[in-house]
Design an enzyme around this catalytic site. Structure first.
Site, PDB file in Angstrom:
ATOM      1  N   LYS A  76      41.335  34.433  40.673  1.00  0.00           N
ATOM      2  CA  LYS A  76      41.171  34.081  39.267  1.00  0.00           C
ATOM      3  C   LYS A  76      40.314  32.821  39.109  1.00  0.00           C
ATOM      4  O   LYS A  76      39.536  32.702  38.145  1.00  0.00           O
ATOM      5  CB  LYS A  76      42.534  33.889  38.611  1.00  0.00           C
ATOM      6  CG  LYS A  76      43.225  35.181  38.231  1.00  0.00           C
ATOM      7  CD  LYS A  76      42.428  35.947  37.177  1.00  0.00           C
ATOM      8  CE  LYS A  76      43.122  37.180  36.677  1.00  0.00           C
ATOM      9  NZ  LYS A  76      42.289  37.942  35.707  1.00  0.00           N
ATOM     10  N   ALA A 122      46.680  34.234  46.676  1.00  0.00           N
ATOM     11  CA  ALA A 122      45.529  35.142  46.649  1.00  0.00           C
ATOM     12  C   ALA A 122      45.079  35.402  45.214  1.00  0.00           C
ATOM     13  O   ALA A 122      43.872  35.427  44.916  1.00  0.00           O
ATOM     14  CB  ALA A 122      45.877  36.453  47.351  1.00  0.00           C
ATOM     15  N   TYR A 123      46.039  35.591  44.334  1.00  0.00           N
ATOM     16  CA  TYR A 123      45.736  35.818  42.917  1.00  0.00           C
ATOM     17  C   TYR A 123      45.068  34.593  42.300  1.00  0.00           C
ATOM     18  O   TYR A 123      44.050  34.709  41.597  1.00  0.00           O
ATOM     19  CB  TYR A 123      47.040  36.147  42.189  1.00  0.00           C
ATOM     20  CG  TYR A 123      46.905  36.406  40.707  1.00  0.00           C
ATOM     21  CD1 TYR A 123      46.404  37.606  40.238  1.00  0.00           C
ATOM     22  CD2 TYR A 123      47.316  35.450  39.783  1.00  0.00           C
ATOM     23  CE1 TYR A 123      46.305  37.862  38.868  1.00  0.00           C
ATOM     24  CE2 TYR A 123      47.221  35.698  38.414  1.00  0.00           C
ATOM     25  CZ  TYR A 123      46.714  36.897  37.973  1.00  0.00           C
ATOM     26  OH  TYR A 123      46.614  37.134  36.627  1.00  0.00           O
ATOM     27  N   VAL A 124      45.616  33.419  42.559  1.00  0.00           N
ATOM     28  CA  VAL A 124      45.069  32.178  42.004  1.00  0.00           C
ATOM     29  C   VAL A 124      43.645  31.951  42.511  1.00  0.00           C
ATOM     30  O   VAL A 124      42.756  31.553  41.754  1.00  0.00           O
ATOM     31  CB  VAL A 124      45.975  30.987  42.360  1.00  0.00           C
ATOM     32  CG1 VAL A 124      45.302  29.667  42.011  1.00  0.00           C
ATOM     33  CG2 VAL A 124      47.319  31.105  41.652  1.00  0.00           C
ATOM     34  N   SER A 167      47.747  30.927  35.592  1.00  0.00           N
ATOM     35  CA  SER A 167      48.091  30.577  36.969  1.00  0.00           C
ATOM     36  C   SER A 167      46.907  30.005  37.727  1.00  0.00           C
ATOM     37  O   SER A 167      47.081  29.362  38.766  1.00  0.00           O
ATOM     38  CB  SER A 167      48.655  31.794  37.711  1.00  0.00           C
ATOM     39  OG  SER A 167      47.770  32.884  37.625  1.00  0.00           O
TER      40      SER A 167
END
Length: 244
Positions: free
Chosen positions: A158, A153-155, A143
């Protein structure tokens, strides 16, 4: 000679458990880190012992500096110095529209995917340098490339983790410490129970979903002596859904 030690964070279930079991089969003594899933970590340790491997469970919140310090000290005392660090621990990943996200939402992801690896590598690097080498392996995500809706937020976190790994790879090469990233596609584990997989599967050229052992095999390679000249790499394990 005693076995080299591999520390796998977030290893009581899912991808971390598969990585821990594989590294044990490869001959490493494995430190199975967990935050609260004592029973799960114990099961992983027991499975490794049943197949002739060596492992021990270590409780620690790897986003807390004091607990990380205690974790590394406990691993060194119980198993030996860390030769391989696998940064796998993760937190909740709720789907949230970007318009509803505020800074604390981004910070919660950065705590797991940037702060935690920074804390861990700071504590293991002196030992790796003294030993003349080591392996740091980040568990990334496809992702970071695909940027699905609801995962801003995750992207973001990461992507920052990948940058951390690549920058560290350049600097640490002088000590023969390699730093690489394994970037899985969507690999269903326990927390994905009941999720419809049809749409995602349609976009995987190899025609099947990934399995935890696919990710563990990639980590196994990067932890091995065969990968001694590989550093700064992002290895996609997605069945062709993402290509680098």
């Amino acid at each position: 000679m005693p076995a080299d030690v591999a520390l796998v964070t977030g290893a009581s279930r899912g991808l971390g458990a598969a990585v821990a079991r594989r590294l044990a089969r490869d001959g490493f003594a494995v430190a199975v880190n967990y935050r609260s899933d004592h029973d799960g970590a114990g099961e992983v340790v027991a499975e490794i012992a049943e197949t002739g491997g060596r492992a021990a469970a270590f409780a620690a919140d790897v986003t807390d500096p004091a607990e990380v310090g205690g974790l590394i000290s406990a691993v060194e005392h119980g198993l030996g110095p860390v030769a391989v660090l696998v940064c796998n621990a993760t937190g909740p990943q709720p789907d949230t529209a970007v318009s509803d996200l505020d800074w604390p939402d981004y910070l919660a992801h950065l705590e797991f995917f940037v702060k935690s690896p920074v804390l861990l590598q700071r504590r293991v690097l002196p030992g790796m340098k003294a030993r003349g080498g080591g392996r740091i392996i980040h568990i990334g995500a496809e992702s970071e490339r695909t940027a699905p809706a609801g995962a801003a937020a995750y992207v973001t976190a990461k992507s920052a983790q990948l940058g951390l790994a690549r920058a560290a790879a350049k600097e640490l090469a002088a000590w023969r410490i390699t730093v690489n990233t394994v970037a899985p596609g969507w690999v269903p584990v326990e927390r994905h129970a009941g999720v419809d997989r049809t749409a995602y599967l349609a976009g995987v050229p190899l025609g099947r979903l990934g399995e935890p052992d696919d990710v563990a095999a990639a980590v196994s390679y990067l932890a091995s002596d065969d990968a001694r000249f590989v550093t700064g790499v992002r290895l996609s394990v997605s069945g062709g859904a993402v290509t680098d």
